[in-house]
Design an enzyme around this catalytic site. Structure first.
Site, short mmCIF file in Angstrom:
data_model
loop_
_atom_site.label_atom_id
_atom_site.label_comp_id
_atom_site.label_asym_id
_atom_site.label_seq_id
_atom_site.Cartn_x
_atom_site.Cartn_y
_atom_site.Cartn_z
N CYS B 17 -5.17 5.66 0.91
CA CYS B 17 -6.72 4.92 1.08
C CYS B 17 -7.66 4.78 0.25
O CYS B 17 -7.68 6.42 0.11
CB CYS B 17 -7.61 5.09 2.40
SG CYS B 17 -9.28 3.90 2.72
N PRO B 18 -8.38 4.23 -1.16
CA PRO B 18 -7.99 2.48 -0.58
C PRO B 18 -7.11 2.13 -1.51
O PRO B 18 -6.92 0.59 -1.99
CB PRO B 18 -9.84 2.14 -1.01
CG PRO B 18 -9.53 3.15 -1.76
CD PRO B 18 -9.01 4.05 -1.93
#
Lengths: 185, 78
Positions: B17-18
């Site tokens: 993430c991200p």
């Protein structure tokens, strides 16, 4: 005696039907305003992750850079900034630049940040600097705080490329009043 | 001419993430409306994240599967 209060009651729900009709319209994602106040590594990371994700979700993202948060956006290669002795001492005590961030906890003279970076690499987590480049490419807007620039003696040429015009608190409040989703980091 | 052909593949395997979402958003920009984008990810959080991304951006998930530790999403550009 209770009769006196009654005529006021219908006046309150009178505004409701108009308000209820509005949410049905095409939902445009709210703009996001991040107030980047802190300069620690973990908070810089959070700012960059949320900014890039916001842009990826189609929202307009602006970041107001103020106080310690502004120091992060000084060029990495700058060692000492400021005009007078005190400003220079401030930058000496806490080196500016996105690659020089310290942890708020477990800093241990730089061992904490070193381990964090090592772990991030191992788990393929993008660094704050990489995320900053992505954020800029995705159109995230950076607004430096004029007052902080003055107080720390920072000049435009000390700062990284691609920042917007320096602004003040009124710009921040105005964006919040227009409905920007606020994040204070 | 076939509308079900994948126009582009984003390999986000191994990324945290991200980045899977960021890479997807960058890739979908280059597609025309109706074209399909295939995303491969190993981040278990991406299941919920792609659902949220599709809902917010309006680019629907038309196909979703898991093979071992690889999550596969096919998204249609709105």
């Amino acid at each position: 005696m209770t009769v006196v209060a009654e005529p006021d009651i219908p006046a309150v729900p009178a505004t409701e039907p108009a308000a209820a009709a509005a949410p049905e319209a095409e939902a445009k994602p709210r703009d996001i305003l991040i107030i980047c106040y802190s300069g620690e590594l973990e908070k810089t990371w959070a700012t960059m992750i949320l900014a890039t994700t916001g842009a990826a979700m189609g929202a307009k993202v602006r970041i107001f850079l103020t106080f310690w948060g502004l120091q992060t956006f000084v060029k990495d290669q700058k060692r000492i900034t400021g005009d007078n002795v005190m400003q220079k001492m401030m930058s000496f005590m806490q080196r500016p630049g996105i690659s020089q961030r310290k942890l708020s906890k477990m800093n241990f003279l730089g061992m904490g940040p070193w381990m964090m970076r090592k772990l991030a690499k191992q788990y393929n987590v993008a660094s704050p600097k990489e995320l900053l480049e992505i954020a800029q490419a995705m159109g995230v807007e950076f607004m430096p705080c004029q007052m902080t620039m003055d107080m720390f003696g920072l000049k435009r040429e000390d700062m990284i490329d691609g920042l917007g015009e320096p602004v003040g608190a009124a710009t921040v409040i105005s964006l919040l009043q227009e409905g920007d989703a606020p994040l204070f980091i | 001419m076939s509308p079900e052909q994948i126009a582009q593949v984003v390999d986000a395997k191994g990324l945290s993430c991200p980045m899977p979402i960021v890479k997807t958003a960058q890739a979908i920009k280059g597609l025309a409306s109706g074209q399909l984008l295939e995303v491969l990810a190993t981040d278990p959080g991406s299941v919920k994240d792609f659902t949220a991304w599709a809902k917010t951006t309006g680019n629907p998930i038309v196909e979703q599967s898991v093979e071992g530790s690889v999550y596969r999403f096919v998204l249609r550009k709105k």
